[in-house]
Design a protein around this motif. Sequence first.
Motif, mmCIF file in Angstrom:
data_model
loop_
_atom_site.group_PDB
_atom_site.id
_atom_site.type_symbol
_atom_site.label_atom_id
_atom_site.label_comp_id
_atom_site.label_asym_id
_atom_site.label_seq_id
_atom_site.Cartn_x
_atom_site.Cartn_y
_atom_site.Cartn_z
ATOM 1 N N ARG A 199 -22.175 9.668 67.125
ATOM 2 C CA ARG A 199 -21.021 10.408 66.659
ATOM 3 C C ARG A 199 -20.363 9.657 65.500
ATOM 4 N NH1 ARG A 199 -23.419 13.267 69.161
ATOM 5 N NH2 ARG A 199 -22.960 14.487 71.039
ATOM 6 N N PRO A 200 -19.959 10.381 64.428
ATOM 7 C CA PRO A 200 -19.353 9.693 63.281
ATOM 8 C C PRO A 200 -18.051 9.002 63.657
ATOM 9 C CG PRO A 200 -20.009 11.939 62.697
ATOM 10 C CD PRO A 200 -20.121 11.833 64.187
ATOM 11 N N THR A 201 -17.849 7.829 63.122
ATOM 12 C CA THR A 201 -16.566 7.132 63.229
ATOM 13 C C THR A 201 -15.618 7.729 62.196
ATOM 14 O OG1 THR A 201 -17.223 5.495 61.589
ATOM 15 C CG2 THR A 201 -17.763 5.002 63.894
ATOM 16 N N PRO A 202 -14.333 7.365 62.221
ATOM 17 C CA PRO A 202 -13.425 7.848 61.156
ATOM 18 C C PRO A 202 -13.951 7.523 59.759
ATOM 19 C CG PRO A 202 -12.150 6.935 62.962
ATOM 20 C CD PRO A 202 -13.591 6.649 63.279
ATOM 21 N N LEU A 238 -19.210 11.115 55.079
ATOM 22 C CA LEU A 238 -19.956 12.369 55.176
ATOM 23 C C LEU A 238 -19.292 13.479 54.372
ATOM 24 C CD1 LEU A 238 -20.843 12.211 58.955
ATOM 25 C CD2 LEU A 238 -22.514 12.320 57.099
ATOM 26 N N GLY A 239 -17.955 13.483 54.356
ATOM 27 C CA GLY A 239 -17.238 14.495 53.590
ATOM 28 C C GLY A 239 -17.552 14.437 52.104
ATOM 29 N N ALA A 281 -25.887 12.799 61.317
ATOM 30 C CA ALA A 281 -24.709 13.549 61.770
ATOM 31 C C ALA A 281 -25.093 14.940 62.258
ATOM 32 C CB ALA A 281 -23.696 13.648 60.631
ATOM 33 N N ARG A 325 -16.799 9.898 58.972
ATOM 34 C CA ARG A 325 -16.378 11.249 58.591
ATOM 35 C C ARG A 325 -15.948 11.304 57.130
ATOM 36 N NH1 ARG A 325 -14.450 11.311 64.027
ATOM 37 N NH2 ARG A 325 -12.378 10.574 63.403
ATOM 38 N N CYS A 366 -26.452 12.327 56.537
ATOM 39 C CA CYS A 366 -26.237 13.738 56.894
ATOM 40 C C CYS A 366 -27.172 14.164 58.022
ATOM 41 C CB CYS A 366 -26.444 14.620 55.672
ATOM 42 S SG CYS A 366 -25.194 14.406 54.378
#
Length: 308
Positions: free
Chosen positions: A58-61, A67-68, A15, A64, A12
């Motif tokens: 930057r987050p990759t797919p 992180l969600g 990000a 993400r 986190c």
Amino acid sequence: MELEVRHLRALCAIADTGSLHRAARQLGVAQPSLSTQLKRIEQELGGPLFRRERTGCRPTPLGRIVLGRARPLVAEMRSLVAEARAAATDDDGPQLRIGSTASRALAGWLRRLRSRHRLEPVLQMDVSANALLRTLADGRLDVAFVHEVEGCPLRVPDGLAVRVLVEREPQFVSLPADHPAAAHSEVQLSDLAEDRWMIDPTVDGEWDAVHRMLRAAGLNPRVLHGDYHTAASLVATGEVVTVCQPTCQPRPEMAVRRIHGDPLGVRLLLAARTEEELEPVFPELWEAYAEVALEAPGYREWLDRVGA
């Protein structure tokens, strides 16, 4: 390796800050250590979580997705710890959890809260105003005193109540006392064209705003990275100049001067989850700020000049 909350917290932080360097500073660890930890987490989860780009991470797919799920878990753990600590200290009297970016008004504010409201402030400092506002929205702070750099709006979470303490506070410059420009009460940026500047890139918006100011003045000076304490030490030894708050107290080896035209400003804000939480603490903050403003000769002169 088994994933733990500290690993999710690290993801986190990367990000949120967009940089391994800034995330390491926020977490209080060495950057190589955080980089190694990230590689192990990525190995455990089966793929890269961040793309390393010239402008940061930057987050990759996959990142993400992770992180969600990670953010609510981290927030829940923080809330659990905060509630447990509050319950453990209930017998010591009511506490007020304050988050703040740096300000000389803090000492006077805390003193007034203790004497007038019998509150025991618990202080959390952070150079990132956005991080403090997120912490406030998560319920881990009661109020947050932050500054918003001009041209770089803060990301204020929905639902927070915000009051403006100062609409525009001009930023001054701190320079060595024996610098030729220090002989004047107001400094032209062109007088600092040959100096090294120090900027703290972890302060939300400061890097962009200072570069914008320098470019507008036609300057392209050498720039070093460092926090406020490092900058103050290097200013004192004649190594750098740096922007500073107008309430900054000069030292024998350091001068604080206005910048001609006031090209850089910040907005000072106090935030809480409700207006009711702001009401009893805002007047004390205003009094504390006015006190330190009047103690700073250069700022007092500026206020007299603009009729504030």
